[in-house]
Write an enzyme that holds these catalytic residues in place. Structure first.
Site, PDB file in Angstrom:
ATOM      1  N   GLU A   1       4.939   4.097  -6.881  1.00 25.80           N
ATOM      2  CA  GLU A   1       3.527   3.726  -7.029  1.00 25.80           C
ATOM      3  C   GLU A   1       3.356   2.213  -7.165  1.00 25.80           C
ATOM      4  OE1 GLU A   1       2.394   6.389  -6.317  1.00 25.80           O
ATOM      5  OE2 GLU A   1       3.466   7.970  -7.359  1.00 25.80           O
TER       6      GLU A   1
ATOM      7  N   ASP B   1       2.957   5.459   2.096  1.00 26.98           N
ATOM      8  CA  ASP B   1       3.701   6.706   2.020  1.00 26.98           C
ATOM      9  C   ASP B   1       4.037   7.136   3.438  1.00 26.98           C
ATOM     10  OD1 ASP B   1       3.660   6.947  -0.742  1.00 26.98           O
ATOM     11  OD2 ASP B   1       1.744   8.029  -0.750  1.00 26.98           O
TER      12      ASP B   1
END
Length: 531
Positions: A191, A352
């Site tokens: 993250e 991602d």
């Protein structure tokens, strides 16, 4: 100054989901969808570029939990069954669309062909291990492979537990070495979660670079000469590559990013929800749980129920336009920066991996077009990996102290620490403290006690995964996320309770080891703060 560098960094990660105790398990589809819609199509795209001698360079971080699942015989067998169901459904769809909905026939055939290609690649080309495809591309110099935290924990929320931080990093590095046969140079911060001092643990384990969010530079206590347009080095020499928010947002923006184009395919409209139950039932989950099948025939269109059929020819035109627009924006931003920078900019773009192909159906085609168009226009940009860039320009880096940051909403920890998930941390923190206690009291055990304590360490690490608080925050599979956290903590307490009585529950241990097959070479002493 005219030749910018672009560093694409993709994070391929999924939480560890494996339930051999059930014949089929809903959340295992997360893996199967990612393999069939992102990883295998992406490998085919890379290999087309290699075949056509198109220059490209990318970085992909493959998480330890994902690597474990990709090499697990149980999940590989289930993936083959998944593909066979989708091929059977595709054959039925071609017949149905031919008779009933000819406007969908092209896409039905496309999905069927892709499923067959996936089966052929998985079985014949990669012999059941697609990691071999990534290894080959690394060996040919087209990819840099990196690692991440053992269970993709959001590290800033564990900074007061250095043993847990060390365990997440050390096992991430160790898993990569076991999988790929060499140590990683790069480390994907889950993250983009960074806190000051984290780089010391990374350096201790031989990491030379990591990526950060834009705010890490913007809020630094130092004056950052190049903003987010060049990497920096921390005072200890580890390089930080800040993500360029504006360029990244050309893709990753819910409001205006490329994937929102009305000509692109709608992700949420799927025949698993549209077609009659008697037709679709063999391809969903028992007893009658509707799920995505991957057979999707509608364009995005906008916030309306009046959808229009998806047309691949129109979408491919937009793919080419968006690739051209991306390269134009990189060139335009470079020209704008000429008066402010005395060195070529580096645009670091972190995503991602599952965005491409799975969430954004056309995303892999877009990546391919970016590389091809760049080659056609005499290399408007140089595609680099962090390590190739550092090999040439490490001596030019400014020394900077990054600031605490993440790529989540608001730039800090709001996603992973809010009213929906804050309750989890007091329990996980207590488990870490008790794991440290066990490691001190029962250091250097052998045989059954060693295995028992190793399993306790696995349970703690699995409870730390950032996926569970993220799911709770998004209110998606909340029941499953809550159960996973609860189960891992209960399992840890089984070990803690037994060891406090100097006993081992052997039957429980054997079942737990068969269930949680990851980190086979873990050493629980990693949690000993006195070592």
């Amino acid at each position: 100054m005219s030749n910018p560098s672009v560093a694409f960094i993709l994070n391929a990660h999924l939480p560890f989901v494996r339930h051999p105790e059930y014949p089929r398990f809903l959340e295992e589809d997360w893996l199967f969808e990612s393999i069939s819609e992102s990883y295998l199509p992406m490998l085919r795209m890379f290999n087309r570029l290699v075949h056509d001698k198109i220059q490209f360079k990318m970085t992909i971080s493959l998480s330890p939990t994902l690597c474990c699942m990709l090499t697990d015989p149980v999940l590989k067998e289930r993936f083959l069954e998944y593909l066979e169901r989708h091929i059977e459904l595709g054959e039925k769809e071609v017949l149905r669309c031919t008779k009933e909905q000819p406007e969908f026939l092209e896409m039905a055939r496309f999905y069927l062909d892709q499923a067959r290609e996936n089966l052929n690649d998985f079985q014949d080309r990669y012999r059941g291990n697609i990691l071999e495809g990534f290894k080959a591309l690394e060996n040919s110099g087209h990819l840099e492979l990196a690692t991440t935290a053992a269970t993709h924990a959001y590290l800033p929320l564990y900074k007061d537990y250095p043993t847990a931080i060390n365990a997440q990093i050390e096992l991430g590095v160790q898993s990569f070495l076991t999988t790929f046969g060499h140590l990683p140079k790069g480390f994907w911060l889950p993250e983009c979660g960074y806190y000051p001092g984290l780089e010391e643990s990374l350096k201790y384990h031989g990491i030379s670079w990591f990526q950060t969010a834009s705010q890490s530079m913007l809020l630094s206590p130092d004056k950052v000469e190049y903003g987010t347009y060049r990497p920096v080095q921390c005072p200890n020499g580890v390089a930080a590559f800040p993500r360029d928010f504006q360029t990244t947002s050309l893709v990753w923006s819910n409001a205006s990013g490329y994937p929102t184009d009305r000509n692109y395919r709608e992700f949420y409209r799927d025949i698993g929800y549209d077609l009659p139950m008697e037709y679709i039932k063999p391809y969903i989950h028992e007893p009658s749980l509707r799920v995505f099948t991957g057979y999707k025939y509608w364009a995005i269109t906008g916030q309306t129920n009046q959808k229009v059929p998806y047309r691949r020819d129109l979408a491919q035109k937009r793919v080419a336009d968006h690739a051209k627009n991306f390269l134009y924006n990189v060139h335009k931003k470079t020209k704008t920066l000429e008066g402010a920078l005395d060195k070529n900019p580096v645009f670091t773009l972190g995503y991602d991996a599952e965005l491409f192909g799975h969430w954004w159906f056309e995303g892999i085609d877009w990546l391919e077009q970016v590389f091809r168009q760049n080659a056609e226009h005499e290399q408007q940009a140089s595609f680099v990996s962090p390590s190739t860039f550092l090999a040439k320009e490490r001596d030019t880096l400014q020394t900077v102290r990054p600031a605490f940051s993440s790529w989540g909403q608001g730039g800090y920890s709001a996603v992973w620490l809010d009213g929906s998930n804050a309750w989890t941390y007091r329990h996980i923190h207590k488990a870490i403290e008790r794991m440290e206690e066990l490691a001190v009291r029962f250091n250097d055990q052998i045989s059954l006690k060693q295995r028992f304590l190793n399993q306790a360490a696995r349970e703690v690490l699995l409870s730390m995964a950032s996926d569970w608080p993220f799911i709770l925050f998004n209110k998606s599979s909340t029941e499953y996320a809550q159960k996973r956290i609860g189960d891992h903590l209960k399992n840890f307490n089984v070990v803690y309770g037994n060891m406090c009585k100097n006993a081992v529950n052997t039957e429980w241990l054997v079942k737990a080891e068969k269930r949680d097959i990851l980190f086979s070479d873990i050493d629980y002493n990693i949690f000993n703060p006195e070592r």
